[in-house]
Write an enzyme that holds these catalytic residues in place. Structure first.
Site, short mmCIF file in Angstrom:
data_model
loop_
_atom_site.label_atom_id
_atom_site.label_comp_id
_atom_site.label_asym_id
_atom_site.label_seq_id
_atom_site.Cartn_x
_atom_site.Cartn_y
_atom_site.Cartn_z
N TYR A 66 0.84 -1.21 0.00
CA TYR A 66 0.00 0.00 0.00
C TYR A 66 0.88 1.26 0.00
O TYR A 66 1.84 1.34 0.77
CB TYR A 66 -0.90 -0.04 1.24
N ASP B 65 -1.15 -7.41 6.64
CA ASP B 65 -2.20 -6.40 6.51
C ASP B 65 -3.39 -7.08 5.84
O ASP B 65 -3.34 -7.43 4.66
CB ASP B 65 -1.67 -5.23 5.67
N LYS C 99 -11.81 0.70 5.75
CA LYS C 99 -12.24 0.01 4.54
C LYS C 99 -13.40 -0.94 4.85
O LYS C 99 -14.43 -0.49 5.27
CB LYS C 99 -11.03 -0.71 3.92
C1 LIG Z 1 -6.12 2.23 3.43
C2 LIG Z 1 -5.10 1.23 3.73
C3 LIG Z 1 -4.17 1.44 4.76
C4 LIG Z 1 -4.10 2.74 5.54
O1 LIG Z 1 -5.23 2.92 6.33
P1 LIG Z 1 -5.81 4.34 6.76
O2 LIG Z 1 -6.99 4.00 7.57
O3 LIG Z 1 -6.12 5.12 5.51
O4 LIG Z 1 -4.72 5.01 7.55
C5 LIG Z 1 -3.26 0.43 5.01
N1 LIG Z 1 -3.25 -0.71 4.31
C6 LIG Z 1 -4.13 -0.94 3.31
C7 LIG Z 1 -4.08 -2.25 2.58
C8 LIG Z 1 -5.08 0.02 3.00
O5 LIG Z 1 -5.94 -0.22 2.00
#
Ligand SMILES: *Cc1c(COP(=O)(O)O)cnc(C)c1O
Length: 389
Positions: A109, A181, A206
């Site tokens: 990311y 992640d 998300k």
């Molecule tokens: C959006 C995202 C992040 C970061 O998250 P935020 O809530 O925007 O700080 C980290 N990893 C992935 C895979 C993401 O899609």
């Protein structure tokens, strides 16, 4: 007989989503966890506090409920929540010290890359980026200072699949911490702790939040010592989510399983549609039997997720036209909400990655990423059809 008597190990995902961490309010019996919108808590006598609550940066009951809920969904013991996904990633990096080295998947990311490259590098924490589908390349990237392997799967925006068990084996052979992640898959589709990860990380902005109306992050671990360290960092650094935000994520996880089923079903129909369209050069979706990640995805995921990427013939000009013509898909960064979004990684979500590197990663000007929502699939396909015509 109360909810605290429930044996979480025996319950299905939907039951956990709705009940784990959420006992009825002991004062009034409120069935939904209250928003404890308070900074401090009254002490009965100096140092005599109710449970762990003395100040909301350290602990807050709404946050505690969310942390227990997310831990149960990931099949883990401890949840630690943060004000954003990046704050939770930063908390993991705070476990390290100057001189340590981290290995990341090469299409991590963009914000994660920026955090390592622009913030922690100057504090003496270095990183290497590796194509994790090549286990030889991964093994070669280790050095005696390597302390953490960090991956995402499916990756963003190319939706490559990394074999979590294979990476866990390599990381643990070197006694290195392994974090996944899990933002794109969610615990409903994939449980990294069960596949050997030490830490699961989320941007709850998300799918966990799921309605494009909050920013949040979370970590889940099984090890008590690791959990204590991360809770200490949470309190000491202070990037905590507000009680309202915690309540909103808790409300959303109750429908996570239903939403994910709908996201996956729609994404598959759209991938099938794009696959046979003459204006499309390539479709990336791990659910397609021809996708290079399909076999591993089938093994480690329950379904293939709601993200679909594709390359449009004709590069920037053609993709700009298509992006301006969509009506139901909204042109926006982010993903995982009930509404369908379309993103142009080279200009939007991945613009923070230098152009040269982007190209090396295969993020071309014709690459488009869809976050497929839960609208009616026929309407979504029609929208793409007219935008591509
Ligand atoms: C959006 C995202 C992040 C970061 O998250 P935020 O809530 O925007 O700080 C980290 N990893 C992935 C895979 C993401 O899609």
């Amino acid at each position: 007989m109360g909810k605290s008597d429930l044996d979480l190990k025996e319950l299905g995902f939907g039951t956990l989503a709705i009940h784990a961490g959420q006992t009825p309010d002991p004062v009034y019996g409120a069935i939904s966890t209250p928003i404890f919108q308070t900074s401090t808590f009254v002490q009965k006598s100096p140092g005599v506090i109710v449970e762990d609550y003395d100040y909301s940066r350290a602990a807050n009951p709404t946050r505690t409920a969310l942390e227990a809920n997310l831990a149960a969904l990931e099949g883990g013991k401890y949840g630690i929540c943060f004000s954003s996904g990046l704050a939770s990633i930063a908390a993991v990096i705070h476990l390290l010290k100057s001189g340590d080295h981290v290995i990341l998947n090469d299409d991590v990311y963009g914000g994660t890359f920026r955090l390592f490259d622009k913030v922690f590098q100057q504090l003496g924490i270095s990183h290497s980026m590796v194509d994790m589908s090549d286990t030889k390349a991964l093994e070669a990237a280790f050095n005696p200072q390597t302390k953490l392997v960090w991956i995402e799967t499916p990756t963003n925006p190319k939706l490559k699949i990394i074999d979590i068990q294979a990476v866990a084996k390599i990381a643990h052979a070197d006694k290195v911490l392994f974090a996944v992640d899990n933002t794109f898959a969610t615990p409903y589709l994939q449980k990294p702790l069960e596949l050997g990860a030490d830490i699961v990380s989320h941007s709850s902005t998300k799918y966990l939040g799921g309605h494009s109306d909050l920013i949040g992050g979370a970590l889940v671990v099984n090890d008590k010592e690791l959990s204590d360290k991360l809770h200490f960092i949470q309190k000491a650094v202070g990037a905590v989510p507000s009680p309202l935000e915690c309540f909103m994520v808790l409300r959303s996880t109750k429908t996570l399983h239903l939403r994910m089923d709908a996201h996956c079903k729609n994404a598959r129909q759209i991938a099938d549609f794009l696959k046979q369209h003459s204006a499309i050069e390539q479709v990336m979706y791990p659910g397609l039997p021809t996708d290079p990640g399909h076999e591993v995805a089938k093994r480690q995921m329950k379904d293939f997720g709601g993200m679909v990427s594709f390359v449009i013939k004709g590069g920037l000009e053609k993709s700009r036209k298509m992006l301006e013509r969509v009506k139901i898909f909204s042109l926006a960064e982010s993903l995982g909400g009930v509404e369908s979004l379309v993103d142009h990684p080279a200009i939007m979500s991945h613009a923070s990655i230098p152009k040269k590197m982007r190209e090396a990663m295969g993020i071309s000007d014709g690459l488009i990423r869809l976050s497929v929502g839960i609208e009616d699939s026929t309407d979504l396909v029609e929208d793409l059809k007219q935008a591509l015509s």
